[in-house]
Structure formats: C-alpha cells, structure tokens
Design a protein around this motif. Structure first.
Motif, PDB file in Angstrom:
ATOM      1  N   THR A   1       0.847  -1.193   0.000  1.00  0.00           N
ATOM      2  CA  THR A   1       0.000   0.000   0.000  1.00  0.00           C
ATOM      3  C   THR A   1       0.880   1.240   0.000  1.00  0.00           C
ATOM      4  O   THR A   1       2.032   1.192   0.458  1.00  0.00           O
ATOM      5  N   PRO A   2       0.358   2.366  -0.505  1.00  0.00           N
ATOM      6  CA  PRO A   2       1.139   3.610  -0.460  1.00  0.00           C
ATOM      7  C   PRO A   2       1.560   3.991   0.964  1.00  0.00           C
ATOM      8  O   PRO A   2       2.663   4.499   1.168  1.00  0.00           O
ATOM      9  N   GLU A   3       0.706   3.702   1.955  1.00  0.00           N
ATOM     10  CA  GLU A   3       1.059   4.029   3.339  1.00  0.00           C
ATOM     11  C   GLU A   3       2.252   3.199   3.809  1.00  0.00           C
ATOM     12  O   GLU A   3       3.122   3.699   4.524  1.00  0.00           O
ATOM     13  N   ALA A   4       2.294   1.935   3.418  1.00  0.00           N
ATOM     14  CA  ALA A   4       3.416   1.069   3.790  1.00  0.00           C
ATOM     15  C   ALA A   4       4.710   1.532   3.122  1.00  0.00           C
ATOM     16  O   ALA A   4       5.770   1.540   3.746  1.00  0.00           O
ATOM     17  N   VAL A   5       4.611   1.939   1.865  1.00  0.00           N
ATOM     18  CA  VAL A   5       5.786   2.434   1.141  1.00  0.00           C
ATOM     19  C   VAL A   5       6.269   3.729   1.788  1.00  0.00           C
ATOM     20  O   VAL A   5       7.479   3.911   2.000  1.00  0.00           O
ATOM     21  N   ARG A   6       5.333   4.638   2.113  1.00  0.00           N
ATOM     22  CA  ARG A   6       5.698   5.895   2.780  1.00  0.00           C
ATOM     23  C   ARG A   6       6.385   5.596   4.112  1.00  0.00           C
ATOM     24  O   ARG A   6       7.415   6.195   4.438  1.00  0.00           O
ATOM     25  N   GLY A   7       5.846   4.663   4.883  1.00  0.00           N
ATOM     26  CA  GLY A   7       6.440   4.287   6.157  1.00  0.00           C
ATOM     27  C   GLY A   7       7.850   3.745   5.992  1.00  0.00           C
ATOM     28  O   GLY A   7       8.746   4.070   6.775  1.00  0.00           O
ATOM     29  N   TRP A   8       8.053   2.920   4.968  1.00  0.00           N
ATOM     30  CA  TRP A   8       9.377   2.371   4.712  1.00  0.00           C
ATOM     31  C   TRP A   8      10.366   3.484   4.366  1.00  0.00           C
ATOM     32  O   TRP A   8      11.507   3.485   4.849  1.00  0.00           O
ATOM     33  N   LEU A   9       9.933   4.427   3.526  1.00  0.00           N
ATOM     34  CA  LEU A   9      10.818   5.535   3.138  1.00  0.00           C
ATOM     35  C   LEU A   9      11.122   6.445   4.329  1.00  0.00           C
ATOM     36  O   LEU A   9      12.251   6.929   4.468  1.00  0.00           O
ATOM     37  N   ILE A  10      10.130   6.683   5.191  1.00  0.00           N
ATOM     38  CA  ILE A  10      10.358   7.497   6.384  1.00  0.00           C
ATOM     39  C   ILE A  10      11.337   6.788   7.316  1.00  0.00           C
ATOM     40  O   ILE A  10      12.231   7.415   7.887  1.00  0.00           O
ATOM     41  N   GLU A  11      11.184   5.474   7.449  1.00  0.00           N
ATOM     42  CA  GLU A  11      12.100   4.701   8.293  1.00  0.00           C
ATOM     43  C   GLU A  11      13.516   4.757   7.743  1.00  0.00           C
ATOM     44  O   GLU A  11      14.481   4.857   8.493  1.00  0.00           O
ATOM     45  N   ARG A  12      13.642   4.727   6.443  1.00  0.00           N
ATOM     46  CA  ARG A  12      14.966   4.708   5.818  1.00  0.00           C
ATOM     47  C   ARG A  12      15.604   6.089   5.748  1.00  0.00           C
ATOM     48  O   ARG A  12      16.794   6.239   6.009  1.00  0.00           O
ATOM     49  N   TYR A  13      14.828   7.135   5.367  1.00  0.00           N
ATOM     50  CA  TYR A  13      15.388   8.466   5.137  1.00  0.00           C
ATOM     51  C   TYR A  13      15.021   9.492   6.208  1.00  0.00           C
ATOM     52  O   TYR A  13      15.490  10.622   6.165  1.00  0.00           O
TER      53      TYR A  13
END
Length: 125
Positions: free
Chosen positions: A72-84
């Motif tokens: 989901t877009p929310e999961a992708v956003r969460g992954w990017l926030i966790e990484r960057y």
C-alpha cells in the motif's frame, strides 16, 4: 560504452532512470500520487516526481517496485520514512522532533491575533 549498455539491457537491468510507468493504470496512479507527496532529498524543494536527479529516480523506482509488488502507499511511505527520516515527506508525522513544525503556525497566528487585538484597543481609546 554502447557494448555495456547492450549487455545491461540483455541482462534485464532497467535503464529507465525511474521514468517508466507501471502497466496497471490504477497502481501507477497510486505511485504517482505518493511520489507527489515525497520530498527529493537533494533538491529539497521538489517532489521526487518532479526532480531529475539520480536519487529521486532511484526513489521513484523503489516506489513503483513496491506498489507493483502489492504494498500500500502508506506502507511504502512508512518504509521511506524509516529509511530516510521524516524529512522525506511533505506531511511529517507528529512527534517530538516535528512538533515545532506543527505548532509554529498556531503560535504565530495566536501572536498575530494578540497584537491585532492590542492595536485595535489602543486605537479605540
């Protein structure tokens, strides 16, 4: 150089710089909407959807790959926030580090109203 490009293409390595769209129009719309809300870490004033730098292209590719895989877009956003970090999004989540970003406009508005009230009271007297 062209020999290396030919070998990369033959090996299936994408050379699209993050510009190729997903075949599913619905998933591409989800990816494009998400890319518009993510900040380019190099340009800082552009979204990754608008930026031409290599890092933004890599981030676009990551978003499209994860959306195509069914995330989901929310999961992708969460992954990017966790990484960057939360700076990658234009809408950072509320936390102790982002609280000043959320509270500053309210405090400035309150200060402006207080000053306007004082000015109006002085003019009436």
């Amino acid at each position: 150089m062209s020999l290396l490009l030919g070998l990369a293409l033959a090996a299936g390595v994408p050379a699209d710089l993050g510009y190729s769209q997903l075949p599913d129009a619905g998933k591409e719309a989800q990816a494009a909407e998400l890319m518009g809300t993510l900040r380019c870490l190099v340009c800082q004033g552009q979204s990754i959807g608008d930026s031409d730098v290599d890092m933004a292209a890599d981030m676009r590719r990551i978003v499209r790959t994860k959306i195509a895989a069914g995330e989901t877009p929310e999961a992708v956003r969460g992954w990017l926030i966790e990484r960057y970090g939360s700076y990658v999004t234009y809408d950072p989540p509320l936390s102790w580090t982002t609280a000043p970003l959320w509270l500053a406009p309210l405090l400035l508005l309150a200060a402006g109203l207080w000053l306007a009230r004082g000015t109006i009271r002085r003019r009436r007297k």
